[in-house]
Design an enzyme around this catalytic site. Structure first.
Site, PDB file in Angstrom:
ATOM      1  N   GLN A 126       0.872  -1.182   0.000  1.00 41.05           N
ATOM      2  CA  GLN A 126       0.000   0.000   0.000  1.00 41.05           C
ATOM      3  C   GLN A 126       0.908   1.232   0.000  1.00 41.05           C
ATOM      4  O   GLN A 126       1.852   1.288   0.786  1.00 41.05           O
ATOM      5  CB  GLN A 126      -0.846  -0.053   1.261  1.00 41.05           C
ATOM      6  CG  GLN A 126      -1.962   0.952   1.349  1.00 41.05           C
ATOM      7  CD  GLN A 126      -2.708   0.802   2.671  1.00 41.05           C
ATOM      8  OE1 GLN A 126      -2.380  -0.042   3.492  1.00 41.05           O
ATOM      9  NE2 GLN A 126      -3.698   1.630   2.880  1.00 41.05           N
ATOM     10  N   SER A 129       0.725   6.883   2.520  1.00 39.31           N
ATOM     11  CA  SER A 129       1.371   7.929   3.330  1.00 39.31           C
ATOM     12  C   SER A 129       2.538   8.571   2.594  1.00 39.31           C
ATOM     13  O   SER A 129       3.196   7.941   1.759  1.00 39.31           O
ATOM     14  CB  SER A 129       1.891   7.329   4.634  1.00 39.31           C
ATOM     15  OG  SER A 129       0.834   6.928   5.457  1.00 39.31           O
ATOM     16  N   SER A 161       4.258  -1.012   4.099  1.00 38.40           N
ATOM     17  CA  SER A 161       4.547  -2.383   4.531  1.00 38.40           C
ATOM     18  C   SER A 161       4.640  -3.296   3.312  1.00 38.40           C
ATOM     19  O   SER A 161       3.893  -3.125   2.354  1.00 38.40           O
ATOM     20  CB  SER A 161       3.442  -2.896   5.466  1.00 38.40           C
ATOM     21  OG  SER A 161       3.383  -2.088   6.606  1.00 38.40           O
ATOM     22  N   GLU A 244     -10.352  -2.163   5.973  1.00 36.71           N
ATOM     23  CA  GLU A 244      -9.116  -2.384   6.711  1.00 36.71           C
ATOM     24  C   GLU A 244      -9.371  -2.319   8.211  1.00 36.71           C
ATOM     25  O   GLU A 244      -8.981  -3.193   8.967  1.00 36.71           O
ATOM     26  CB  GLU A 244      -8.083  -1.340   6.300  1.00 36.71           C
ATOM     27  CG  GLU A 244      -6.765  -1.473   7.048  1.00 36.71           C
ATOM     28  CD  GLU A 244      -5.680  -0.565   6.488  1.00 36.71           C
ATOM     29  OE1 GLU A 244      -6.019   0.419   5.833  1.00 36.71           O
ATOM     30  OE2 GLU A 244      -4.504  -0.872   6.739  1.00 36.71           O
ATOM     31  N   ASN A 370      -5.167   6.029  15.999  1.00 31.75           N
ATOM     32  CA  ASN A 370      -6.366   5.964  16.840  1.00 31.75           C
ATOM     33  C   ASN A 370      -6.924   7.347  17.154  1.00 31.75           C
ATOM     34  O   ASN A 370      -8.111   7.483  17.431  1.00 31.75           O
ATOM     35  CB  ASN A 370      -6.052   5.185  18.124  1.00 31.75           C
ATOM     36  CG  ASN A 370      -5.975   3.687  17.865  1.00 31.75           C
ATOM     37  OD1 ASN A 370      -5.919   3.264  16.713  1.00 31.75           O
ATOM     38  ND2 ASN A 370      -5.989   2.898  18.922  1.00 31.75           N
ATOM     39  N   GLU A 371      -6.067   8.360  17.077  1.00 32.61           N
ATOM     40  CA  GLU A 371      -6.577   9.732  17.266  1.00 32.61           C
ATOM     41  C   GLU A 371      -7.535  10.080  16.122  1.00 32.61           C
ATOM     42  O   GLU A 371      -8.602  10.658  16.353  1.00 32.61           O
ATOM     43  CB  GLU A 371      -5.413  10.738  17.309  1.00 32.61           C
ATOM     44  CG  GLU A 371      -4.614  10.707  18.601  1.00 32.61           C
ATOM     45  CD  GLU A 371      -3.669   9.512  18.710  1.00 32.61           C
ATOM     46  OE1 GLU A 371      -3.414   8.835  17.684  1.00 32.61           O
ATOM     47  OE2 GLU A 371      -3.187   9.238  19.822  1.00 32.61           O
TER      48      GLU A 371
END
Lengths: 387, 354
Positions: A126, A129, A161, A244, A370-371
């Site tokens: 993927q 980012s 990754s 995901e 998680n934010e």
């Protein structure tokens, strides 16, 4: 509400179990992140799965699947983790891109990419980012400029990754250079061995490779490699991210098996540990069960025609925090041996808990921090105003 | 395998939810509190008219013959509304227990008038140190040496034990057991008393799930209105993240609660562990949600004027009602340390492993 498996589901479980008993490698495979050998061993395992048509049981038969429903997928996953089968090297492909391709791809794209994905012939990374676009993914700068029937890709992707050894990547690019933020982005596939692609491994917290940065310097790919329309990339990425975070990235069975191992570790050391650890062990089991029950509820709803929404974000928060707590409990039980590497003569039964603990710390960061998930829950589930 | 409620189950709960939204608003609670009572007769009559008193009593005994999974969302709605009247205890726990002893004439007669809503009944269960609503109940089921006695409250000595929750009426009950009061011997009573504990714990958990959601909803409503630094405080991440964390607790207590309800009647080590897990998870959700809501409300959250304290107090009360965290953790431990674990056992029953 009926929480018993049907006879057909029970028979399916037996079929999966006996196939896995015959085929799962006796020894764990070497890591797919740290060496080409480990990566190829996992690719070979993907081919074994594909030959048995076990690669992606929910996919249509025409793409190498079995056309099964999500409950059967859960049963498959339960047996897969129970058997200790290898991690899926192509998870970016089969769990994320695959479902997205099925929803947004043309028939030609599905035929071209899904079959090779299911067979393990093409392993995916993927590429979303960028150094300046992490949680703020809409700040993507990499460009894809259409020249006749080809896109010319230029930019810098990071934290990708599997990219070190993978064959293909699906990336988010700005197809309209004048565009801002979420607009003008498109999802485009590129081969990682194409001229102009340079992949640089990034050592992880444990010193091993696992993710990479990708430099794209005038990489030419056919316009055919764009998924969905030009400028629709953001929405398609969010649909992918829903899968995901929501359902497929982390099977409940993974945590239920970890909880079982944690209980076994606790039983072996019960006399030595402080009482709070017992409560933490029980909590880990309960959390793994809660996650499993939640996924069964979601799968039942989706099977009846529902859609996955912002609850995908609650899943991601829950499993990532549970994973850390579970590994922390294991390290508490191991006590002074927790810091030992498995090569230490006194390592004994320390297992892979320390590796798992490190990896668990990535959980609240990858697949959308998680934010960001808490923002999504607050805004889309609870209806709080945007900043 | 289908982890969904039927349309009928959801519709029934919706009807109760709508009724309570109509007649059990915080203003109604405050009026009742001002009057110093814990029961609104008009509201209780409406609830009884829905036929809910006999919800969990078998049809051949005059009830609706529903099961725990049919009732669990109703109990959640009662928690959400902060309902003072004993619908959950009376219909959810005590009347099914009383019905188990309906071979006894006194029990049968009492059940009959309780099913039509003329009277309520309460229980002094060994799990709970106090008896709820003994002042308004016609009779109390009391356990002595494992045997169950039926005592008219008029004939017992009841001592009020005031609770922080303005709508909970707790008592200790003293009575003289005799052959005349006995309705079931210890052997006969053991099963029904265990089932009462399961239902009590499950429906206490369900109420706490409702309490938790109410606390988040109150916090969200306030955070949308209240302005600081020129913006609604709900637009700030610090506030958003508090509320999101509480909502995550709720989302992952819910499937445990519903699975526990669906499997309650298995009455084995697995179903009991699941009920206890639900009690623990819903307790945690209610605790986190209530404290979060107070924090989000700021100084108002600490005031009598804001309604959150009603739900905070009910949560405190229910945390230990039908077994506290230590009790339920041990019921989970009994399953975890003695039975097979792993993903293939999520929905296991004892019978399969016998």
């Amino acid at each position: 509400m009926d929480l018993d498996y049907t006879e057909q589901q029970k028979a399916f479980r037996q079929e999966v179990r006996s196939w896995l008993e015959k085929h799962v490698p006796g020894k764990p495979l070497p890591s797919f992140d740290t060496s080409r050998e480990g990566f190829e061993a996992h690719r070979a395992w993907e081919r074994v799965l594909a030959d048995g048509r076990w690669g992606m049981v929910t996919w249509p038969e025409s793409y190498g699947g079995r056309g099964l429903d999500l409950i059967q997928w859960l049963i498959f996953e339960e047996e897969y983790y129970r058997a200790g089968a290898p991690l899926r090297v192509n998870q970016n492909g089969i769990f994320l891109l695959g479902p997205t391709l099925m929803e947004y791809g043309t028939e030609e794209q599905k035929a071209r990419f899904l079959t090779a994905m299911a067979s393990g012939d093409e392993i995916w990374a993927q590429a979303w980012s960028e150094p300046q676009a992490g949680s703020d993914l809409a700040a993507v700068r990499a460009t894809a400029i259409l020249e006749r029937d080809e896109y010319v890709l230029k930019g810098h992707k990071i934290w990708s990754s599997r990219a070190v050894f993978a064959d293909w990547a699906f990336g988010l690019f700005r197809t309209d250079p004048a565009s801002q933020r979420h607009k003008g982005l498109s999802l485009i596939f590129f081969p990682l061995n194409a001229p102009g692609v340079r992949v640089q491994a990034i050592p992880q917290i444990d010193g091993e490779t696992g993710f990479a940065e990708i430099f794209l310097d005038d990489v030419r790919v056919p316009a055919f490699n764009r998924l969905g329309g030009e400028g629709e990339g953001w929405n398609i990425c969010m649909a992918t991210a829903g899968f995901e975070r929501g359902l497929m990235l982390r099977s409940p069975a993974r945590f239920q098996v970890a909880a079982r191992k944690l209980v076994e570790l606790f039983k072996a050391h019960e006399a030595e540990v402080e009482p709070t650890v017992r409560a933490a062990v029980l909590q880990s089991w309960m959390d793994a069960e809660a996650y499993a029950l939640s996924i069964y509820a979601t799968a039942s709803r989706l099977a009846a025609g529902g859609h996955i929404g912002a609850e995908a974000s609650t899943n991601k928060i829950f499993w990532s925090e549970m994973d850390i707590a579970m590994h922390k409990a294991a390290l508490s039980i191991l006590g002074a041996r927790a810091e030992l590497l498995r090569t230490a003569p006194e390592a004994g039964d320390i297992g892979r808990w320390l590796d798992g603990y490190f990896f668990s710390l990535a959980g609240p960061i990858y697949a959308g921090s998680n934010e960001i998930q808490r923002n999504i829950i607050a805004e889309r589930m609870l209806g709080l105003p945007r900043a | 395998m289908d982890f969904r409620f039927s349309e009928e189950q959801t519709m029934t709960a919706d009807v109760v939810r709508e009724l309570l939204a109509d007649v059990c608003q915080p203003a109604d609670l405050r009026r009742l509190m001002g009057a110093g009572v814990a029961r609104d007769e008009a509201r209780w009559t409406k609830i009884v008219e829905m036929g809910l008193a006999g919800a969990l009593v078998a049809e051949d005994k005059g009830g609706l013959g529903l099961s725990a999974i049919d009732f669990v969302q109703i109990a959640e709605a009662c928690g959400y509304a902060g309902l003072p009247e004993p619908l959950v205890e009376n219909a959810g726990v005590v009347l099914p227990l009383l019905a188990a002893f309906s071979a006894n004439g006194r029990a049968a007669a009492l059940l009959e008038s309780a099913l039509v809503g003329d009277v309520t009944v309460t229980v002094a269960h060994p799990t709970n140190p106090f008896v709820a609503d003994a002042d308004t109940a016609e009779a109390v089921l009391v356990v002595r040496d494992g045997a169950v006695h039926l005592i008219e409250t008029a004939k017992a000595k009841i001592v009020a034990q005031p609770s922080v929750d303005p709508f909970r009426r707790l008592f200790t009950v003293e009575f003289e057991p005799s052959d005349a009061t006995l309705i079931a011997g210890a052997d006969e009573a053991a099963g029904p008393l265990a089932a009462a504990l399961d239902r009590g714990a499950l429906f206490a958990a369900a109420q706490m799930q409702g309490i938790a959601q109410r606390c988040v909803d109150l916090g969200v409503a306030y955070a949308k209105e209240r302005q600081q630094f020129g913006k609604p405080i709900g637009s700030y991440q610090a506030v958003k993240h508090h509320l999101a964390t509480a909502q995550v607790k709720i989302e992952f207590a819910r499937p445990v609660l519903h699975a526990a309800a669906a499997q309650l009647e298995n009455a084995d080590l697995y179903s009991r562990a699941r009920i206890s897990q639900a009690k623990l998870a819903c307790t945690d959700a209610s605790d986190v949600a209530a404290r979060t809501s107070i924090q989000v409300h700021g100084a108002m959250g600490y005031s009598w004027e804001v309604d959150v304290h009603f739900f905070l107090k009910r949560g405190i009360a229910l945390t230990n009602w039908w077994g506290g965290p230590a009790f339920h953790r041990e019921r989970v431990a009994a399953r975890v340390f003695a039975r097979p674990l792993g993903p293939e056992h999520t929905f296991a029953r004892e019978a399969e492993h016998a």
